[in-house]
Design a protein around this motif. Structure first.
Motif, PDB file in Angstrom:
ATOM      1  N   SER A 120       0.853  -1.188   0.000  1.00 15.13           N
ATOM      2  CA  SER A 120       0.000   0.000   0.000  1.00 15.13           C
ATOM      3  C   SER A 120       0.891   1.241   0.000  1.00 15.13           C
ATOM      4  O   SER A 120       1.980   1.235  -0.551  1.00 15.13           O
ATOM      5  N   SER A 121       0.436   2.339   0.615  1.00 13.98           N
ATOM      6  CA  SER A 121       1.240   3.559   0.729  1.00 13.98           C
ATOM      7  C   SER A 121       0.738   4.343   1.932  1.00 13.98           C
ATOM      8  O   SER A 121      -0.412   4.189   2.352  1.00 13.98           O
ATOM      9  N   PRO A 122       1.586   5.193   2.508  1.00 13.91           N
ATOM     10  CA  PRO A 122       1.155   5.963   3.685  1.00 13.91           C
ATOM     11  C   PRO A 122      -0.109   6.784   3.441  1.00 13.91           C
ATOM     12  O   PRO A 122      -0.996   6.834   4.295  1.00 13.91           O
ATOM     13  N   LEU A 123      -0.228   7.422   2.261  1.00 10.16           N
ATOM     14  CA  LEU A 123      -1.410   8.236   1.990  1.00 10.16           C
ATOM     15  C   LEU A 123      -2.665   7.360   1.878  1.00 10.16           C
ATOM     16  O   LEU A 123      -3.745   7.740   2.367  1.00 10.16           O
ATOM     17  N   SER A 124      -2.519   6.206   1.247  1.00 10.49           N
ATOM     18  CA  SER A 124      -3.660   5.289   1.142  1.00 10.49           C
ATOM     19  C   SER A 124      -4.082   4.769   2.510  1.00 10.49           C
ATOM     20  O   SER A 124      -5.275   4.607   2.789  1.00 10.49           O
ATOM     21  N   ILE A 125      -3.106   4.533   3.379  1.00  5.79           N
ATOM     22  CA  ILE A 125      -3.402   4.053   4.728  1.00  5.79           C
ATOM     23  C   ILE A 125      -4.138   5.129   5.529  1.00  5.79           C
ATOM     24  O   ILE A 125      -5.087   4.848   6.256  1.00  5.79           O
ATOM     25  N   ILE A 145      -9.461  -6.557  16.351  1.00  6.24           N
ATOM     26  CA  ILE A 145      -8.506  -6.047  15.372  1.00  6.24           C
ATOM     27  C   ILE A 145      -7.890  -7.187  14.569  1.00  6.24           C
ATOM     28  O   ILE A 145      -7.732  -7.094  13.345  1.00  6.24           O
ATOM     29  N   GLY A 146      -7.519  -8.277  15.241  1.00  4.15           N
ATOM     30  CA  GLY A 146      -6.953  -9.417  14.535  1.00  4.15           C
ATOM     31  C   GLY A 146      -7.921 -10.009  13.528  1.00  4.15           C
ATOM     32  O   GLY A 146      -7.536 -10.383  12.412  1.00  4.15           O
ATOM     33  N   TYR A 147      -9.182 -10.103  13.911  1.00  6.75           N
ATOM     34  CA  TYR A 147     -10.211 -10.603  13.000  1.00  6.75           C
ATOM     35  C   TYR A 147     -10.336  -9.685  11.781  1.00  6.75           C
ATOM     36  O   TYR A 147     -10.436 -10.151  10.643  1.00  6.75           O
ATOM     37  N   HIS A 148     -10.334  -8.368  12.024  1.00  7.50           N
ATOM     38  CA  HIS A 148     -10.449  -7.426  10.912  1.00  7.50           C
ATOM     39  C   HIS A 148      -9.225  -7.495  10.005  1.00  7.50           C
ATOM     40  O   HIS A 148      -9.351  -7.353   8.774  1.00  7.50           O
ATOM     41  N   LEU A 149      -8.037  -7.712  10.582  1.00  6.83           N
ATOM     42  CA  LEU A 149      -6.838  -7.878   9.778  1.00  6.83           C
ATOM     43  C   LEU A 149      -6.985  -9.057   8.821  1.00  6.83           C
ATOM     44  O   LEU A 149      -6.666  -8.967   7.630  1.00  6.83           O
ATOM     45  N   THR A 150      -7.461 -10.178   9.359  1.00  4.73           N
ATOM     46  CA  THR A 150      -7.648 -11.375   8.530  1.00  4.73           C
ATOM     47  C   THR A 150      -8.677 -11.126   7.441  1.00  4.73           C
ATOM     48  O   THR A 150      -8.476 -11.491   6.276  1.00  4.73           O
ATOM     49  N   ASN A 176      -9.675 -10.105   1.549  1.00  6.17           N
ATOM     50  CA  ASN A 176     -10.306  -9.297   0.506  1.00  6.17           C
ATOM     51  C   ASN A 176      -9.321  -8.351  -0.179  1.00  6.17           C
ATOM     52  O   ASN A 176      -9.745  -7.432  -0.901  1.00  6.17           O
ATOM     53  N   LEU A 177      -8.016  -8.580   0.056  1.00  9.33           N
ATOM     54  CA  LEU A 177      -6.946  -7.804  -0.575  1.00  9.33           C
ATOM     55  C   LEU A 177      -7.061  -6.310  -0.298  1.00  9.33           C
ATOM     56  O   LEU A 177      -6.717  -5.474  -1.140  1.00  9.33           O
ATOM     57  N   LYS A 178      -7.531  -5.960   0.904  1.00  6.97           N
ATOM     58  CA  LYS A 178      -7.604  -4.556   1.313  1.00  6.97           C
ATOM     59  C   LYS A 178      -6.364  -4.234   2.141  1.00  6.97           C
ATOM     60  O   LYS A 178      -6.395  -4.154   3.369  1.00  6.97           O
ATOM     61  N   THR A 179      -5.245  -4.054   1.425  1.00  2.00           N
ATOM     62  CA  THR A 179      -3.957  -3.891   2.098  1.00  2.00           C
ATOM     63  C   THR A 179      -3.915  -2.660   2.994  1.00  2.00           C
ATOM     64  O   THR A 179      -3.351  -2.693   4.091  1.00  2.00           O
ATOM     65  N   ALA A 180      -4.490  -1.566   2.544  1.00  5.92           N
ATOM     66  CA  ALA A 180      -4.470  -0.329   3.333  1.00  5.92           C
ATOM     67  C   ALA A 180      -5.187  -0.532   4.668  1.00  5.92           C
ATOM     68  O   ALA A 180      -4.717  -0.067   5.715  1.00  5.92           O
ATOM     69  N   GLU A 181      -6.323  -1.215   4.647  1.00  7.17           N
ATOM     70  CA  GLU A 181      -7.052  -1.473   5.887  1.00  7.17           C
ATOM     71  C   GLU A 181      -6.255  -2.383   6.812  1.00  7.17           C
ATOM     72  O   GLU A 181      -6.314  -2.247   8.042  1.00  7.17           O
ATOM     73  N   MET A 182      -5.516  -3.330   6.220  1.00  8.54           N
ATOM     74  CA  MET A 182      -4.647  -4.179   7.041  1.00  8.54           C
ATOM     75  C   MET A 182      -3.624  -3.343   7.789  1.00  8.54           C
ATOM     76  O   MET A 182      -3.398  -3.532   8.990  1.00  8.54           O
ATOM     77  N   PHE A 183      -3.010  -2.385   7.075  1.00  3.08           N
ATOM     78  CA  PHE A 183      -1.980  -1.559   7.704  1.00  3.08           C
ATOM     79  C   PHE A 183      -2.573  -0.631   8.763  1.00  3.08           C
ATOM     80  O   PHE A 183      -1.882  -0.255   9.713  1.00  3.08           O
ATOM     81  N   VAL A 184      -3.831  -0.261   8.614  1.00  8.73           N
ATOM     82  CA  VAL A 184      -4.484   0.529   9.663  1.00  8.73           C
ATOM     83  C   VAL A 184      -4.543  -0.286  10.956  1.00  8.73           C
ATOM     84  O   VAL A 184      -4.236   0.226  12.041  1.00  8.73           O
ATOM     85  N   GLY A 185      -4.924  -1.549  10.848  1.00 12.20           N
ATOM     86  CA  GLY A 185      -4.956  -2.409  12.031  1.00 12.20           C
ATOM     87  C   GLY A 185      -3.585  -2.581  12.654  1.00 12.20           C
ATOM     88  O   GLY A 185      -3.432  -2.540  13.881  1.00 12.20           O
ATOM     89  N   VAL A 186      -2.576  -2.767  11.795  1.00 13.11           N
ATOM     90  CA  VAL A 186      -1.202  -2.884  12.302  1.00 13.11           C
ATOM     91  C   VAL A 186      -0.793  -1.603  13.023  1.00 13.11           C
ATOM     92  O   VAL A 186      -0.161  -1.639  14.091  1.00 13.11           O
ATOM     93  N   ALA A 187      -1.161  -0.452  12.463  1.00  5.72           N
ATOM     94  CA  ALA A 187      -0.814   0.831  13.073  1.00  5.72           C
ATOM     95  C   ALA A 187      -1.508   1.003  14.426  1.00  5.72           C
ATOM     96  O   ALA A 187      -0.906   1.526  15.379  1.00  5.72           O
ATOM     97  N   VAL A 188      -2.761   0.571  14.522  1.00  8.93           N
ATOM     98  CA  VAL A 188      -3.493   0.670  15.797  1.00  8.93           C
ATOM     99  C   VAL A 188      -2.784  -0.138  16.873  1.00  8.93           C
ATOM    100  O   VAL A 188      -2.565   0.337  18.001  1.00  8.93           O
ATOM    101  N   ILE A 189      -2.389  -1.368  16.546  1.00  8.13           N
ATOM    102  CA  ILE A 189      -1.682  -2.216  17.509  1.00  8.13           C
ATOM    103  C   ILE A 189      -0.330  -1.612  17.870  1.00  8.13           C
ATOM    104  O   ILE A 189       0.065  -1.560  19.047  1.00  8.13           O
ATOM    105  N   ALA A 190       0.401  -1.141  16.850  1.00  7.52           N
ATOM    106  CA  ALA A 190       1.738  -0.589  17.086  1.00  7.52           C
ATOM    107  C   ALA A 190       1.682   0.666  17.956  1.00  7.52           C
ATOM    108  O   ALA A 190       2.463   0.815  18.912  1.00  7.52           O
TER     109      ALA A 190
END
Length: 270
Positions: free
Chosen positions: A55-60, A223-228, A233-247
């Motif tokens: 993805s990209s930071p702006l998309s995230i 959050i883990g469920y939403h990541l999966t 569904n190949l929504k990479t930006a949404e995946m990185f949002v979940g990673v950012a929330v945890i981080a």
């Protein structure tokens, strides 16, 4: 006063203030993060790596803006926060007394040490199928996983703390007819605080890992469920949002513990 003297005094009074070491490190860290984000955006924009993968930071940021106005996403965050908080507090309430008493009483330590040592080195992920079978795919199983992941660093840190007690100080207290309870309360417990805080900091990280792994393995919310779900569904930006929330949650929590640990660092025995 001469004009030249006034100018020289003004120069002395307006001498540039030297930045502190902490300020310098903060500036370096900020520049490092900004540089990383800019490079990441450029790599994604020019498709050096397929944007589907990174993805990209702006998309995230755009995905985050969309998700954070969705009540369903806040429900996922609330579920994960509840599971983590309950499981981690349970690990604190049980792990701290067991660790301290095991370090204080050699007989009790001999009884539990084989189990603690064996389970400490056992990957808790290997126990997930058993936990899911026993507690289902609901919130309870995730609380158990968080408890197990956070429990052992806390117990081991408490045991370590008791092994570093100043024996000369204990002997001096006994020479003044101090009871075992007085020694435990006034010498042993204060000495364990810095080590306990270090164990709590480690337990926080393990607990956050447990949340993500447990919810990715078997869950209907979090959050883990939403990541999966986003990954499927190949929504990479949404995946990185979940990673950012945890981080970000981990950074904030460990930062708070780090400040408390710094406050009690002087209590650590030499």
């Amino acid at each position: 006063m001469k004009k030249e003297d006034a100018i020289s005094i003004g120069k002395i009074n307006h001498k540039p203030r030297k930045i502190s070491k902490n300020q310098r490190n903060f500036i370096i860290s900020t520049v490092s993060v900004i540089t990383f984000l800019v490079i990441w955006e450029l790599v994604s924009y020019y498709k050096v790596i397929n944007p589907l993968f990174i993805s990209s930071p702006l998309s995230i940021v755009e995905a985050a803006a969309t998700l954070f106005v969705d009540p369903a996403y806040w429900n996922h965050i609330g579920v994960s926060a509840y599971e983590f908080t309950f499981g981690f507090l349970l690990a604190l309430m049980i792990g701290i007394p067991i660790g301290i008493f095991a370090g204080w009483n050699q007989i009790f330590n001999a009884v539990i040490n084989p189990f603690v040592s064996a389970l400490y080195v056992t990957p808790k992920v290997a126990l997930l199928p058993i936990i899911i079978i026993a507690f289902g795919i609901g919130i309870t199983s995730k609380i158990v996983v968080v408890f197990l992941m956070a429990f052992f660093p806390i117990v081991m840190s408490a045991q370590k703390a008791m092994s570093t007690l100043d024996q000369n100080l204990i002997k001096a207290a006994r020479s003044f007819t101090a009871t075992e309870f007085q020694i435990f309360r006034t010498i042993a417990l204060p000495s364990t605080v810095p080590f306990l805080l270090n164990g709590i900091r480690l337990g926080l990280g393990q607990g956050l890992i447990a949340i993500v792994v447990g919810e990715m393995y078997a869950s209907t919310a979090g959050i883990g469920y939403h990541l999966t779900h986003a990954g499927q569904n190949l929504k990479t930006a949404e995946m990185f949002v979940g990673v950012a929330v945890i981080a970000i949650s981990g950074v904030l929590l460990t930062g708070i513990i780090g400040l408390i640990e710094k406050r009690f660092s002087s209590w650590k025995p030499e």
